[in-house]
Design a protein around this motif. Sequence first.
Motif, PDB file in Angstrom:
ATOM      1  N   LEU A 229      38.572  89.239  49.084  1.00 11.76           N
ATOM      2  CA  LEU A 229      38.507  88.397  50.317  1.00 11.76           C
ATOM      3  C   LEU A 229      39.113  87.251  50.248  1.00 11.76           C
ATOM      4  CD1 LEU A 229      34.625  87.197  49.139  1.00 11.76           C
ATOM      5  CD2 LEU A 229      35.398  88.765  51.100  1.00 11.76           C
ATOM      6  N   MET A 230      38.819  86.182  50.952  1.00 14.16           N
ATOM      7  CA  MET A 230      40.106  85.120  51.184  1.00 14.16           C
ATOM      8  C   MET A 230      39.637  84.102  52.559  1.00 14.16           C
ATOM      9  SD  MET A 230      41.524  86.421  55.327  1.00 14.16           S
ATOM     10  CE  MET A 230      42.029  84.833  55.824  1.00 14.16           C
ATOM     11  N   PRO A 231      39.649  82.670  52.135  1.00 19.02           N
ATOM     12  CA  PRO A 231      39.610  82.325  52.827  1.00 19.02           C
ATOM     13  C   PRO A 231      38.929  82.160  54.056  1.00 19.02           C
ATOM     14  CG  PRO A 231      41.561  81.484  51.068  1.00 19.02           C
ATOM     15  CD  PRO A 231      41.415  82.657  51.984  1.00 19.02           C
ATOM     16  N   GLY A 232      37.867  81.840  54.808  1.00 22.87           N
ATOM     17  CA  GLY A 232      37.318  82.099  55.829  1.00 22.87           C
ATOM     18  C   GLY A 232      36.823  80.756  57.015  1.00 22.87           C
ATOM     19  N   ASN A 233      36.846  79.987  56.726  1.00 24.82           N
ATOM     20  CA  ASN A 233      36.691  78.591  57.363  1.00 24.82           C
ATOM     21  C   ASN A 233      37.304  77.010  57.242  1.00 24.82           C
ATOM     22  OD1 ASN A 233      33.774  79.436  57.720  1.00 24.82           O
ATOM     23  ND2 ASN A 233      33.186  78.284  55.426  1.00 24.82           N
ATOM     24  N   GLY A 234      38.615  77.718  57.436  1.00 22.13           N
ATOM     25  CA  GLY A 234      39.316  77.311  57.768  1.00 22.13           C
ATOM     26  C   GLY A 234      40.808  76.958  56.812  1.00 22.13           C
ATOM     27  N   GLY A 235      40.573  77.465  56.008  1.00 22.54           N
ATOM     28  CA  GLY A 235      41.661  77.189  54.286  1.00 22.54           C
ATOM     29  C   GLY A 235      42.699  77.482  54.531  1.00 22.54           C
ATOM     30  N   THR A 236      42.657  78.796  54.509  1.00 25.22           N
ATOM     31  CA  THR A 236      44.237  79.073  55.131  1.00 25.22           C
ATOM     32  C   THR A 236      44.934  79.122  56.478  1.00 25.22           C
ATOM     33  OG1 THR A 236      43.945  80.987  56.808  1.00 25.22           O
ATOM     34  CG2 THR A 236      43.655  81.535  54.548  1.00 25.22           C
ATOM     35  N   GLN A 237      44.445  77.580  57.794  1.00 25.88           N
ATOM     36  CA  GLN A 237      45.048  77.344  58.259  1.00 25.88           C
ATOM     37  C   GLN A 237      45.361  75.644  57.852  1.00 25.88           C
ATOM     38  OE1 GLN A 237      46.143  78.826  60.505  1.00 25.88           O
ATOM     39  NE2 GLN A 237      45.420  80.359  59.312  1.00 25.88           N
TER      40      GLN A 237
END
Length: 264
Positions: A143-151
């Motif tokens: 998976l990947m961060p999906g609640n603003g984590g990457t940004q």
Amino acid sequence: MSEPVHDTLILTRQGRVAILALNRPEAMNAISMRMRAEMRQALEALQADADIGAVVLTGSGDKAFSAGMDLREFAKLSADLPVAEVKRLRQAATDGIATFDKPILAAVNGLAIGGGVELALLCDLVFAADTASFAFGEIKRGLMPGNGGTQRLSRRIGMPRALEMVLTGRTVDAQEALAIGLVEYVVPGPDLLARAVALAEQMAANAPIALRTAKAAIVRGAEMPLQDGLRLEQDLAAFLYTTEDAQEGPRAFLEKRPPVWRGR
């Protein structure tokens, strides 16, 4: 005023500061759908409450700030939902803090994993206990961060460090988090909440409208080109001159007394 009853949060007050504690210690304060809904409800009430000037967000227990999304619950929920609805649920998870216009500080008291890190990133300033740690482990689960984590992470600590942290899924301890700018303060665990509340109190003691307006200028201006941000600042500063508090501040200074803010 009576406080709403929450199953997953503990709300306490210390002067003009509200302390909001995630309260699922048996699940390392994992973020359930009920917790999301109750957090939005609590923050909406605190935003409208003239007696509260700032909020500190922390975790119950001594092990975790938050282990992130309650994966068991979300797996069951998302199994029967279309992708568009799953996306909507993820977006709704951060609405309460992202739109909160009073100062909100995180006091990370232990593990912050995945969505727990994302909660901290949504706050204006982050205190961490010296035993706290941070990790985006989603990549290890496909998976990947999906609640603003990457940004938000890349904007906070820079793209190369964000790439390294997210793409390895490794754990960052409190001292490294301080060094890379993920947190602003690292303090001994027993002092964590008191230190965060003390700074929140210092902010909350100021004129309410000026406090919220200055936060808006900084947060909204950061998303604009400099010239647009400067125009926003000028407009908001001019607005403050029309408030009663802007007259009270200089008057109190000349009269050598504490100001009495009216919030208007």
